[in-house]
Each structure stands twice: as C-alpha cells, then as structure tokens.
Design an enzyme around this catalytic site. Structure first.
Site, PDB file in Angstrom:
ATOM      1  N   SER A 133       0.853  -1.179   0.000  1.00 34.39           N
ATOM      2  CA  SER A 133       0.000   0.000   0.000  1.00 34.39           C
ATOM      3  C   SER A 133       0.889   1.228   0.000  1.00 34.39           C
ATOM      4  O   SER A 133       1.820   1.310   0.800  1.00 34.39           O
ATOM      5  CB  SER A 133      -0.863  -0.024   1.261  1.00 34.39           C
ATOM      6  OG  SER A 133      -1.662   1.113   1.310  1.00 34.39           O
ATOM      7  N   HIS A 137       2.410  12.051  -0.988  1.00 27.47           N
ATOM      8  CA  HIS A 137       1.990  13.453  -0.972  1.00 27.47           C
ATOM      9  C   HIS A 137       3.179  14.285  -1.432  1.00 27.47           C
ATOM     10  O   HIS A 137       4.257  14.215  -0.826  1.00 27.47           O
ATOM     11  CB  HIS A 137       1.561  13.871   0.438  1.00 27.47           C
ATOM     12  CG  HIS A 137       0.316  13.181   0.904  1.00 27.47           C
ATOM     13  ND1 HIS A 137      -0.928  13.531   0.435  1.00 27.47           N
ATOM     14  CD2 HIS A 137       0.119  12.153   1.765  1.00 27.47           C
ATOM     15  CE1 HIS A 137      -1.842  12.747   1.002  1.00 27.47           C
ATOM     16  NE2 HIS A 137      -1.226  11.906   1.812  1.00 27.47           N
ATOM     17  N   HIS A 147      -2.076   7.179  -4.924  1.00 21.80           N
ATOM     18  CA  HIS A 147      -2.289   6.046  -4.028  1.00 21.80           C
ATOM     19  C   HIS A 147      -2.310   4.782  -4.872  1.00 21.80           C
ATOM     20  O   HIS A 147      -2.863   4.779  -5.969  1.00 21.80           O
ATOM     21  CB  HIS A 147      -3.635   6.225  -3.315  1.00 21.80           C
ATOM     22  CG  HIS A 147      -4.247   4.942  -2.852  1.00 21.80           C
ATOM     23  ND1 HIS A 147      -5.315   4.354  -3.514  1.00 21.80           N
ATOM     24  CD2 HIS A 147      -3.934   4.122  -1.826  1.00 21.80           C
ATOM     25  CE1 HIS A 147      -5.630   3.225  -2.885  1.00 21.80           C
ATOM     26  NE2 HIS A 147      -4.814   3.056  -1.870  1.00 21.80           N
ATOM     27  N   GLY A 293      -6.746  -4.694  14.290  1.00 19.70           N
ATOM     28  CA  GLY A 293      -5.574  -4.456  15.135  1.00 19.70           C
ATOM     29  C   GLY A 293      -4.300  -4.263  14.335  1.00 19.70           C
ATOM     30  O   GLY A 293      -3.233  -4.704  14.734  1.00 19.70           O
TER      31      GLY A 293
END
Lengths: 310, 310
Positions: A133, A137, A147, A293
């Site tokens: 992932s 910016h 992205h 989590g």
C-alpha cells in the site's frame, strides 16, 4: 456512511463470483501465499528505488525548488502481536514531501461482528492477508498525490484486490489522459471488461458524498477478484503494480520543474483536507486495518504531512 | 469502530430510563421545543460576545502575540431542504485562530437503517433536533482547544444531551483542576451522580483507541437525559451552557500572554491531527450530522485550521 447503490451492486456481483469458486488445498494455498507476499516485497523494492531516483533527479535538476535533503526511504519493520507484521518505508523528501510504501503479511481471526461481512469468514473467522500500500503526498502543487494498493486475502475463500488513483491539486488534462491510458492498455491485455468496470468502481469508491466531490481524477479499483484461475489473477495483480510506475512517474517528471505560488501551496493544503476526510470517514482499508488491530502508524501513513480547513 | 463496553452499558442504561418516560402531549412538546431553541440562540449570543471580548482583550494587551485582525464573528444562516436550518458563527481571529459556534433546529425523518438506533424512532422515524455546538482552536499552544455542545432531541420520546471537554496541547495541572472544579460544582447543584458519571462518560467517549490516547483532559458528557421532569432537565442543560463560560474563559485569560516557541507551534499542529482523527472516525455528532443530511460546512467546522501528521 451513505452507500452508493452502484458500488454496493458491483461489490455483491464480485463476491458472488468469488464464493462460487472451490476451496484450495492447503499446500497449494500456502505456496500461493508465499508467491504473493514475495511479489509485494519485490514490487516495494522497485517502487522505492524508482522514487528515490526521482527525488534525487528533482534535487539535482531543480535545486532552487528542492534543496538537498531526505532523499532516501527509511524502513521500519513492525510485528503484530496476533500474528504477522510488516515493514513501513517512508521517505520525507522535497519532491516527495511524504511518501509511505507499506508491505504487510498478517493473519488472525476476525471479530465475530466483522467476520459476517467478509467472504468465506462466516464459517471460519481465520484470515491471512498480504499486500502493498502506498500513498505519496508531493510538495509541489503541480505534481499530483497518488495512491496504489494491491493485496491477496485468504479466508476459506481467497481473492485479490487493489487499484490506484491520482489526486491532482491542479489537474492537467494530458496527465489525466496519460494516467488512464496506461491503465487501459494494461487492463485490456487481461480482460476487456476490466478497464471500464474498474474505472467506474474507482469513481464510485473515491467519492466524498458529504462534499459532493470526487477525491481526484480516478484510476482503477478492483476487489474480490477470483476468476477460478489463480495464475491469471496473480498476473493481473502484478501488472497493476508495474503499470503504476508507468502511469505515475512520467507525470512526476513532466511537472516537477513547474514553479508554484504561495496561493497554490495553500490550495494544496486545502485539497489535502479532503484526502484526510476520505481516508478517515470512508476508506475501507483504513477501517479494515484499525478493526483488525493493524499497525496504526502504518495505516495512518496515508495522512498528508499537513492539511488546512477553512 | 471498536466499542468501549463501559460506554455501551452507560448509554443503554440512559436509554432505558428515557424509554420508560411517557410521551408528551403535542402542544406541550411544541412549547418545550421553542423554549429549548430560544435558549440555544441566546446562549450562542452570550458566548459569541464573550469570545469577541476575549479576542479584543488579547489583541489590545498582547499586540506582539496577537496583531490586530479578525476579531468579530461572521454569521451565515443556512437552510436544510428536508426541514429547518441553522446559523454558523465563525471568528477567525488571532487568539481564537478558528472558532465556530453553530446553532441549528432541524426536522425530518431518519433513514430506516438509522431509525432503529435512535430511541423512540423505530415506531415513527420523524425527528426534531435543536442544539448549539462549538469548537475553538486557539493560535497559542498554551491555550487549550475546547468543545461544547448541548441539544434537545424529540422523536416519539425526547431528551437532552451535551457536554464539553478541554484539549490542551501543553496541559497545565491547575487549568485541568479549575475546569473540572467548575463542572463539579455546577453538576452537584443538580444531582450528586452527575459529575462522576458524566466525567467517566466523557473520558470513555473522547478516547482514540487506535492511538491509545485520550483526546484531551476530559470534562462532562451526557446523553438521553430524561428524568421525567422536563424543567429540571432543561435547567441542567442551561447550567451546562453557562458553566462553559466559567470553566473555559478564565483559562484563556490566564494563558493568553504566554509566549510560545516554533517547536510548541509544531506540537500544536501535531496534537490537532488527533482532533481530526477523533472527529472523523468516532464522533457521533459528526456521523449524525452527515447521515441526516446536515450542513457539511457546519458539521466540519470542528476541523482545526491546520493539522500535521508525522
């Protein structure tokens, strides 16, 4: 929040196809998990190398815009108490004001409430997930934020998902055309329906209903991909990762030399507030990460370095 | 996201008491709605006047910290197509870098999915809601941010809710003590259980599980208040509004002259990122507003003027 009916339908259709696929033998699944995780790691290396080269190029070519500093990725591995972990790679440069490239391979059991929403998890809440992932910016308002994410997930079913989208602050038509053209060419080598479907899914997904604004100029988005041929689905996911570099990097090179005004810098900070709103209110990856989590720092690496609201 | 079990229990207990109360005759309910809405408007005026006076005092007394400019509230009324509307009051000053004081009185029907979650709305999804909501982000890292909200809501049942909490960037123990002492004194004039219960509710509510951090130093939080005596509940809600000025303003006066470093200014921007995360991920008021087609600009006025993430 409010669900887009088209998006809901598209998701349900994909899930239906996926749920029709047979369960894979454990040894074979294990082999595939390893292949996928290895690929995400190698893609991470390719992307980080390329981004470091772009950062160095910018500092060398336009030192008045990008004074020397912070041109390499710092890697931070992390463990997840419930199983697995990941590695964050962060570069805080001048061209890349803040870019995070995360890989992770995690496993565990979904909370009961959450399991009912995940294909193949109602019967057995255990899951395994691996992916890459990234969010970049950029310091220059003329260079778009971007992205990209691809992942392989296994419950009693397994599937690929991912996509990429571009968020220019000051959109340039030929960049938009280039970005989509690269994706269209890549998609068409796999399935003629992929580009139109996944572009529409992306437009549906990266939309802020409360602002009545798209997040950016779109891209592709796919999820729950399992056509009953793992090798083909994996090859597609690999090509998505490689196409990312071809789709994004030329736009960076094209625009990195463009000067910007303080007004444009301000516009960038305001545009970024929408990125924050999207990711914290709507993004499923953020929700998935926080609910399972995940590593908060890695999940919220998508936040811009700075943002402004009126 | 993850629900705090204590918070869930406290909410359920309040709802149970509220649902045991009889439905009020329409004329009487109408009269009460008007009284409540009038009060929120008059409280808004008192707060805006006091904040303008503080802003003027800061600019006059410490011109080197707060150069002249932006010391009055601008009011913007808005209409809600489905019924009702509100008025935003915004001041972008120097001491009050950004403060919004919103009042609104809205009505309509809850979406079916949402109605089941609201007391008295399963049988009839129509609602009426009036309230005041304020968030102040201060330019000086030594002056805490603050939030206050009180509201009166009617479905087939009706209740008050609200509270306030303080978010210092650089906490000062005596300010924390003062803030809580004012609230404790006020609460104890109404019900001995209010302060301990509502303080605990506030601590539970304004907590960021993904950061394992409280939003600030707490305050009070109450919801679904209906003890079967509307006048008493209304008097309490009025006192909460008035106590706000006594709890907050002396802290502003006490700290406004405190110089700050650029490091402290940076710390403030980072602290504000948590405020953004809380409001967009967890805040029920934000969710309620966006889900009931509220005014996005008014709802997201709670966002700080600027925030930074690492």
């Amino acid at each position: 929040m409010t669900l887009n009916p088209k998006l809901v339908r598209r998701t349900q259709e994909a899930i239906k196809m996926l749920e029709g696929q047979p369960t894979i033998a454990p040894e074979l699944l294990q082999e595939r998990k390893e292949k996928a995780a290895d690929w995400f790691r190698s893609l991470r290396d390719q992307i980080c190398n390329r981004f470091e080269a772009l950062e160095a190029q910018a500092q060398l070519t336009y030192p008045e815009l990008y004074p020397a500093g912070g041109q390499i990725f710092e890697r931070t591995p992390w463990d997840r108490p419930e199983g697995g972990g990941g590695e964050m790679s962060v570069m805080k440069g001048r061209l890349f004001e803040k870019v995070g490239v995360n890989i992770s391979t995690v496993w565990g059991s979904f909370a009961p409430q959450f399991a009912t929403k995940i294909p193949g998890a109602s019967e057995d809440p255990r899951f395994w997930a691996s992916g890459i992932s990234l969010v970049a910016h950029m310091g220059n308002p003329h260079v778009p934020a971007v992205h990209m994410n691809t992942r392989f997930i296994a419950t009693t079913k397994c599937w690929f998902g991912g996509g990429m989208d571009l968020t220019p602050c000051l959109p340039v038509e030929k960049d938009t055309i280039h970005f989509h053209q690269v994706l269209k060419n890549m998609c068409s080598q796999h399935d003629p329906s992929f580009y139109p479907d996944q572009k529409a899914w992306c437009d549906d997904y990266f939309y802020l209903p409360h602002r009545k604004e798209p997040r950016g100029i779109g891209g592709i988005f796919y999820d729950y991909l399992n056509r009953g041929n793992w090798d083909k689905d994996f090859a597609y996911t690999q090509d998505v990762g490689l196409a990312f570099l071809d789709a994004f990097c030329p736009i960076v090179e094209q625009n990195m030399g463009h000067l910007w005004t303080s007004d444009e810098a301000e516009t960038l900070q305001r545009k970024r507030s929408r990125y924050v709103e999207f990711n914290l209110i709507y993004d499923r990856g953020t929700e998935f990460g926080l609910k399972t989590g995940g590593n908060t720092e890695a999940i919220l690496m998508s936040m811009p370095p700075m943002a402004k609201w009126d």
